[in-house]
Design a protein around this motif. Structure first.
Motif, short mmCIF file in Angstrom:
data_model
loop_
_atom_site.label_atom_id
_atom_site.label_comp_id
_atom_site.label_asym_id
_atom_site.label_seq_id
_atom_site.Cartn_x
_atom_site.Cartn_y
_atom_site.Cartn_z
N ASP A 14 0.84 -1.19 0.00
CA ASP A 14 0.00 0.00 0.00
C ASP A 14 0.88 1.24 0.00
O ASP A 14 1.97 1.25 0.58
CB ASP A 14 -0.88 0.03 1.25
N ARG A 15 0.38 2.29 -0.62
CA ARG A 15 1.06 3.57 -0.52
C ARG A 15 0.73 4.18 0.85
O ARG A 15 -0.44 4.26 1.22
CB ARG A 15 0.60 4.52 -1.63
N PRO A 16 1.75 4.59 1.62
CA PRO A 16 1.49 5.17 2.94
C PRO A 16 1.02 6.62 2.82
O PRO A 16 1.75 7.57 3.11
CB PRO A 16 2.85 5.07 3.63
N THR A 17 -0.23 6.79 2.41
CA THR A 17 -0.79 8.13 2.24
C THR A 17 -1.66 8.55 3.42
O THR A 17 -2.13 9.69 3.46
CB THR A 17 -1.62 8.20 0.94
N GLY A 18 -1.88 7.64 4.35
CA GLY A 18 -2.72 7.94 5.50
C GLY A 18 -3.22 6.66 6.12
O GLY A 18 -2.93 5.56 5.64
N PRO A 19 -3.99 6.77 7.21
CA PRO A 19 -4.46 5.57 7.91
C PRO A 19 -5.38 4.72 7.04
O PRO A 19 -6.10 5.22 6.18
CB PRO A 19 -5.20 6.13 9.13
N LEU A 20 -5.36 3.41 7.28
CA LEU A 20 -6.21 2.49 6.55
C LEU A 20 -7.59 2.43 7.21
O LEU A 20 -7.74 2.69 8.40
CB LEU A 20 -5.57 1.09 6.52
N HIS A 21 -8.59 2.08 6.40
CA HIS A 21 -9.97 2.13 6.88
C HIS A 21 -10.68 0.79 6.67
O HIS A 21 -10.08 -0.18 6.19
CB HIS A 21 -10.73 3.27 6.21
N LEU A 22 -11.95 0.75 7.02
CA LEU A 22 -12.73 -0.48 6.92
C LEU A 22 -12.78 -1.01 5.49
O LEU A 22 -12.82 -2.21 5.26
CB LEU A 22 -14.16 -0.25 7.42
N ARG A 68 5.31 4.23 9.36
CA ARG A 68 5.08 3.61 10.67
C ARG A 68 3.59 3.35 10.90
O ARG A 68 3.19 2.30 11.39
CB ARG A 68 5.61 4.51 11.78
N GLY A 69 2.79 4.34 10.54
CA GLY A 69 1.34 4.20 10.72
C GLY A 69 0.76 3.06 9.90
O GLY A 69 -0.12 2.33 10.37
N LEU A 70 1.26 2.92 8.67
CA LEU A 70 0.79 1.84 7.80
C LEU A 70 1.16 0.48 8.40
O LEU A 70 0.32 -0.44 8.45
CB LEU A 70 1.40 1.98 6.42
N VAL A 71 2.39 0.34 8.85
CA VAL A 71 2.83 -0.92 9.45
C VAL A 71 2.05 -1.21 10.73
O VAL A 71 1.68 -2.36 11.00
CB VAL A 71 4.35 -0.90 9.70
N LEU A 72 1.75 -0.16 11.50
CA LEU A 72 0.94 -0.34 12.70
C LEU A 72 -0.44 -0.86 12.34
O LEU A 72 -0.99 -1.75 13.02
CB LEU A 72 0.83 0.98 13.46
N ASP A 73 -1.02 -0.35 11.26
CA ASP A 73 -2.31 -0.87 10.79
C ASP A 73 -2.19 -2.34 10.38
O ASP A 73 -3.09 -3.15 10.68
CB ASP A 73 -2.82 -0.04 9.61
N TYR A 74 -1.11 -2.68 9.69
CA TYR A 74 -0.88 -4.09 9.32
C TYR A 74 -0.87 -4.98 10.56
O TYR A 74 -1.54 -6.02 10.62
CB TYR A 74 0.47 -4.24 8.60
N LEU A 75 -0.09 -4.58 11.55
CA LEU A 75 0.06 -5.38 12.76
C LEU A 75 -1.27 -5.48 13.51
O LEU A 75 -1.60 -6.53 14.07
CB LEU A 75 1.12 -4.76 13.66
N GLY A 207 -12.72 11.49 2.48
CA GLY A 207 -12.97 11.63 3.91
C GLY A 207 -14.24 10.96 4.38
O GLY A 207 -14.78 11.30 5.44
N ASN A 208 -14.75 10.00 3.60
CA ASN A 208 -15.99 9.30 3.97
C ASN A 208 -15.66 7.94 4.58
O ASN A 208 -16.23 6.92 4.21
CB ASN A 208 -16.88 9.14 2.74
N CYS A 209 -14.74 7.94 5.54
CA CYS A 209 -14.14 6.69 6.04
C CYS A 209 -14.39 6.49 7.53
O CYS A 209 -14.49 7.44 8.29
CB CYS A 209 -12.62 6.71 5.84
N ILE A 210 -14.41 5.23 7.90
CA ILE A 210 -14.23 4.83 9.29
C ILE A 210 -12.89 4.11 9.33
O ILE A 210 -12.72 3.08 8.69
CB ILE A 210 -15.36 3.91 9.78
N TYR A 211 -11.94 4.69 10.05
CA TYR A 211 -10.59 4.15 10.06
C TYR A 211 -10.44 3.00 11.06
O TYR A 211 -11.17 2.93 12.06
CB TYR A 211 -9.58 5.26 10.41
N LEU A 212 -9.52 2.13 10.77
CA LEU A 212 -9.23 1.01 11.67
C LEU A 212 -8.74 1.52 13.02
O LEU A 212 -8.85 0.82 14.03
CB LEU A 212 -8.18 0.09 11.04
#
Length: 335
Positions: A14-22, A68-75, A207-212
């Motif tokens: 994934d491109r680390p452009t921001g937090p991952l969502h549902l 770091r944020g992307l990897v944290l979402d992965y974990l 911006g129509n997201c619910i983030y993990l």
């Protein structure tokens, strides 16, 4: 991690452009958690790819934190560095060498015909796209082929990139000898998730997201504001269930199917209000997110631990990439 005989290798990222969502979870992450037990998996933060659409200092200066944020979402969703390799694209310099070689195996018109690039240029209103963006397919081919991936899990919209990779691998093999497996796209069946606004798929840019990473209160507020049946004015009005985002989310995230069926039946005849439907949806989503939040708490704020996972994975990926690069240069007669 060595490739196990008869165990296909997978690469995706994934491109680390921001937090991952549902939407990311339903579309790809859920499947990756399963794949890591069945395949030899490489999952990466594609930070070099982010430079192709925004090269501003404001963006590049936050890239480390976003990785770091992307990897944290992965974990947090259960991707396990003990079962797969998690790495950062820019920490594997061999990928840029391979990408340079591959640019000579693809023509400019071929790259310009990639549908995804056309979409990016249109959506971002790029009057003069960078050479880096045009080189995106060659760099993606290098990502895939440097680890000799057999399968590439992608959304349907990314399948064209894998097709370019297949063409590059085939051309190289015919020209210099068999070095690369010709990878196949693995199209997931998760599909996309409609946004909370009901207008498009869930998207960070809209911006129509619910983030993990959203906490309980944030989820409650976002669900409260969700788009529903616009023709329904009062709770006693019959409502539309089909295509209604609130019920789409109930179907996906509410494991109490009897409750969902009851809500649908009452909604159709005007015997339940949006408040009750949304309150129960918020409860269901928070229940779904609780295990993810629990895993997140084990890593959140522990930058040394996250950085260590990235460094270790990147070293392993670089070792495989160097082996591939050596084979490429030997086949070409350069080494």
């Amino acid at each position: 991690m060595n490739q196990i005989k008869n165990k296909p290798r997978i690469l995706t990222g994934d491109r680390p452009t921001g937090p991952l969502h549902l939407g990311h979870y339903i579309g790809t992450l859920k499947n990756r958690v399963k794949l890591q037990d069945e395949f030899d998996c490489f999952f990466f933060a594609a930070d070099l790819h982010t430079l192709t659409t925004d090269f501003s200092k404001a963006k590049t200066s936050t890239l480390k934190d976003r990785v770091r944020g992307l990897v944290l979402d992965y974990l947090s969703v259960g991707i396990d560095p003990a079962k797969c390799i998690i790495y950062q694209q820019s920490k594997v310099p061999q990928v840029t060498y391979l990408s340079t070689i591959f640019t000579n195996l693809i023509t400019v018109p071929r790259a310009q015909r990639v549908p995804t690039l056309k979409d990016v240029i249109r959506d971002l209103h790029l009057k003069q796209p960078s050479l880096g963006l045009l080189n995106y397919p060659a760099l993606m081919a290098a990502d895939i082929l440097m680890v000799k991936a057999n399968l590439v899990p992608v959304g349907k919209d990314q399948e064209s990139h894998v097709e370019v990779t297949r063409e590059i691998a085939t051309t190289f093999n015919k020209t210099y000898g068999e070095v690369f497996p010709v990878p196949k796209a693995l199209i997931g069946d998760g599909g996309s998730l409609i946004g909370t606004d009901g207008q498009a798929k869930m998207s960070k840019s809209i911006g129509n997201c619910i983030y993990l990473s959203d906490d309980e209160a944030t989820v409650n507020q976002k669900v409260k504001n969700m788009y529903t049946d616009p023709a329904r004015i009062k709770a006693t009005d019959p409502g539309k269930v089909e295509g209604n985002p609130v019920f789409i989310y109930h179907d996906v995230f509410n494991d109490n199917k009897a409750e969902v069926d009851d809500l649908k039946a009452r909604y159709l005849v005007g015997q339940v209000g949006d408040v009750e439907v949304k309150t129960k949806l918020a409860l269901a989503i928070n229940k779904f997110l609780d295990p993810i939040r629990k895993r997140r708490s084990q890593f959140e704020g522990k930058f040394d631990l996250i950085d260590g996972i990235i460094e270790e994975g990147s070293k392993k990926a670089a070792a495989q990439a160097q082996k591939t690069l050596d084979e490429v240069l030997l086949a070409m007669g350069i080494k």
